[in-house]
Design an enzyme around this catalytic site. Sequence first.
Site, PDB file in Angstrom:
ATOM      1  N   CYS A 135      65.222  36.013  51.138  1.00  0.00           N
ATOM      2  CA  CYS A 135      65.347  37.456  51.365  1.00  0.00           C
ATOM      3  C   CYS A 135      65.269  37.708  52.859  1.00  0.00           C
ATOM      4  CB  CYS A 135      64.236  38.213  50.635  1.00  0.00           C
ATOM      5  SG  CYS A 135      64.279  39.976  50.950  1.00  0.00           S
ATOM      6  N   HIS A 167      76.020  34.586  47.249  1.00  0.00           N
ATOM      7  CA  HIS A 167      76.679  35.869  47.514  1.00  0.00           C
ATOM      8  C   HIS A 167      78.163  35.771  47.230  1.00  0.00           C
ATOM      9  CE1 HIS A 167      73.320  37.954  49.571  1.00  0.00           C
ATOM     10  NE2 HIS A 167      72.955  36.712  49.851  1.00  0.00           N
ATOM     11  N   GLU A 181      72.211  43.675  44.372  1.00  0.00           N
ATOM     12  CA  GLU A 181      71.396  42.469  44.433  1.00  0.00           C
ATOM     13  C   GLU A 181      70.988  41.976  43.050  1.00  0.00           C
ATOM     14  OE1 GLU A 181      68.443  41.688  47.386  1.00  0.00           O
ATOM     15  OE2 GLU A 181      68.868  43.574  48.419  1.00  0.00           O
ATOM     16  N   CYS A 195      70.485  44.654  52.591  1.00  0.00           N
ATOM     17  CA  CYS A 195      70.266  43.284  52.120  1.00  0.00           C
ATOM     18  C   CYS A 195      70.525  42.357  53.293  1.00  0.00           C
ATOM     19  CB  CYS A 195      71.189  42.952  50.951  1.00  0.00           C
ATOM     20  SG  CYS A 195      71.075  41.238  50.381  1.00  0.00           S
ATOM     21  N   GLY A 248      72.636  39.380  52.454  1.00  0.00           N
ATOM     22  CA  GLY A 248      73.957  39.924  52.163  1.00  0.00           C
ATOM     23  C   GLY A 248      74.731  40.253  53.427  1.00  0.00           C
TER      24      GLY A 248
END
Length: 295
Positions: A80, A176, A225, A234, A237
Amino acid sequence: MHAKRKIRFTKMHGAGNDFIVLNGIHQDLSGISQQQWQSLAHRQFGIGADQILLVEKTDRPDADFKYRIFNADGGEVEQCGNGSRCFVRFVLDQGLSQKNPLRVEVAHTVLTLKAHDDGQVEVDMGAPIFEPNNIPFIPNGLASMQEFHETLYALPLEHPAMHGSFVGVVSMGNPHAVQVVGDIESAPVLLEGAEIERHPAFPKRVNAGYMQIINRNEIKLRVYERGAGETLACGTGACAAVVSGIRRGLLDSPVKVHTRGGDLQISWNGIVNDVVQNVIMIGPAVTVFEGETEI
């Protein structure tokens, strides 16, 4: 019947991506179930958060701390980006360490994090992963096309309003699927993102990213997510979107990423002498409040 226990927590956010941060060094947080993590993250019946970050001691000699990440659905995940910035701010603010930069162990790697004097935090996110088996991603039977250095894949979707989307697939420690859209506001993030998240080509599910390119150094981004739904930002991301955009020949490093919760800066120098370079992310990390709750 389990006895209730009180735990101290800190509520933080990185560009609107919000977290419950727990000090697992100075309080016993063992034995918390997936359902209890889910209850803590619930926005009506708990504290409310996209993810929960658990700070722990590490056994690795090359790291200062370890942290674990639990999504709002209670499931544990590998990485994260926005959370890693909040982690370093938490550790410094709580006096757990005076070191800057810090090295922290996450699921599969060690990240280097540096707090800047202006409140921004810089994170070395490591190198992106493109090998399908390591993402993990199963492209068998999917139509594909090449755009510059990036292979794009068509994901057939069941919803009748959708006709499939060509996505770039990359891992930043978590998977992703990134697509380019003309207008970020009208992109079907909530509807389509939920289906992409659970597409059978991704055995561990996937984060669905929607990128609108403003110019070669600036994009807008929304991300659906895994286990959390759409978030205001994100970090991984943003890294994945910029990497995919550069590989497609659409972007140049560094790239400013506008999310609904704030701006991030992502830098990536591509592949140099067959070595995939690390991605550097800079963005905010803010403490909202501290408190105590019972589980």
